[in-house]
Design an enzyme around this catalytic site. Sequence first.
Site, PDB file in Angstrom:
ATOM      1  N   GLU A 165     -31.281 -78.699 -29.923  1.00  0.00           N
ATOM      2  CA  GLU A 165     -31.137 -79.711 -30.929  1.00  0.00           C
ATOM      3  C   GLU A 165     -32.420 -79.782 -31.887  1.00  0.00           C
ATOM      4  O   GLU A 165     -32.365 -80.256 -32.941  1.00  0.00           O
ATOM      5  CB  GLU A 165     -31.253 -80.985 -30.282  1.00  0.00           C
ATOM      6  CG  GLU A 165     -29.937 -81.648 -29.628  1.00  0.00           C
ATOM      7  CD  GLU A 165     -30.430 -82.951 -28.762  1.00  0.00           C
ATOM      8  OE1 GLU A 165     -28.993 -83.517 -28.586  1.00  0.00           O
ATOM      9  OE2 GLU A 165     -31.234 -83.347 -28.464  1.00  0.00           O
ATOM     10  N   HIS A 217     -21.973 -82.910 -40.703  1.00  0.00           N
ATOM     11  CA  HIS A 217     -22.151 -83.975 -41.549  1.00  0.00           C
ATOM     12  C   HIS A 217     -21.219 -85.190 -41.010  1.00  0.00           C
ATOM     13  O   HIS A 217     -20.287 -85.626 -41.591  1.00  0.00           O
ATOM     14  CB  HIS A 217     -21.595 -83.681 -42.998  1.00  0.00           C
ATOM     15  CG  HIS A 217     -22.823 -83.089 -43.582  1.00  0.00           C
ATOM     16  ND1 HIS A 217     -23.409 -81.617 -43.482  1.00  0.00           N
ATOM     17  CD2 HIS A 217     -23.787 -83.577 -44.500  1.00  0.00           C
ATOM     18  CE1 HIS A 217     -24.293 -81.471 -44.103  1.00  0.00           C
ATOM     19  NE2 HIS A 217     -24.635 -82.498 -44.840  1.00  0.00           N
ATOM     20  N   CYS A 277     -34.087 -91.938 -28.418  1.00  0.00           N
ATOM     21  CA  CYS A 277     -32.919 -91.457 -28.479  1.00  0.00           C
ATOM     22  C   CYS A 277     -31.780 -92.350 -27.989  1.00  0.00           C
ATOM     23  O   CYS A 277     -30.761 -92.412 -28.464  1.00  0.00           O
ATOM     24  CB  CYS A 277     -32.772 -90.115 -27.842  1.00  0.00           C
ATOM     25  SG  CYS A 277     -34.235 -88.879 -28.301  1.00  0.00           S
ATOM     26  N   HIS A 316     -25.987 -88.805 -33.703  1.00  0.00           N
ATOM     27  CA  HIS A 316     -25.592 -89.376 -32.503  1.00  0.00           C
ATOM     28  C   HIS A 316     -26.761 -90.564 -31.697  1.00  0.00           C
ATOM     29  O   HIS A 316     -27.562 -90.628 -32.528  1.00  0.00           O
ATOM     30  CB  HIS A 316     -25.237 -88.423 -31.593  1.00  0.00           C
ATOM     31  CG  HIS A 316     -26.381 -87.702 -30.987  1.00  0.00           C
ATOM     32  ND1 HIS A 316     -26.624 -86.987 -29.825  1.00  0.00           N
ATOM     33  CD2 HIS A 316     -27.704 -87.736 -31.338  1.00  0.00           C
ATOM     34  CE1 HIS A 316     -27.722 -86.260 -29.530  1.00  0.00           C
ATOM     35  NE2 HIS A 316     -28.608 -86.905 -30.525  1.00  0.00           N
TER      36      HIS A 316
END
Length: 200
Positions: free
Chosen positions: A136, A68, A23, A13
């Site tokens: 995460e 995935h 990020c 992401h």
Amino acid sequence: MVIRRLYQFCASHVVRNCSSLKCAQNIHGHNYEVEVFIETNRLDNANMALDFGLMQQEMQVFIESFDHAHHFWDKESLEFQRFIENHCVRYVKCSFNLSAESYALMFLYYLTKILQKSVFSNDEGELKVSSVRVHETKNGYAESFLKDLENPHFKSLVHDHCVSFSQGIQNLWHDKDFFNKIISDEKQCFFHAKPLHQIP
């Protein structure tokens, strides 16, 4: 009484607007861990809150749908969105920015719907998803609670259509109407038979 089930998925992401530029400006991935906590007011015929095997069905199918895959915010540029759609078989389009906090709220929202639409047959008590934790990394997590879905600052982030799964993901669902059942007005969609062997 509360029980916990751990799920895992791997995904990529971008988290726009955050202070960490690595990020905010780059596609990157995580090995996510999702902890789901279910609360009950009594135990079933097996002296369980809910058989963990039952948590490996619809709940697991939903969470594994994120595995995935690339997840992207629907505010990304159309060029970026088209690139992902054209070059990835598995992707999830989201109406929220992809922070751990947003994931925690989203999973709580949909897993609550799944549990509410599930019919169990082993004299289970009143069940509810009391919270969801999303990791995460090993260093921190975000946790959402049922009351957060009533908080106007949070509940505007999640709704029936806040995620959209690619056809490549949907093709692996045994029930092609799986997601539609979750967001439908039907009160009972997922049925679980009584265990065959019972000791009175």
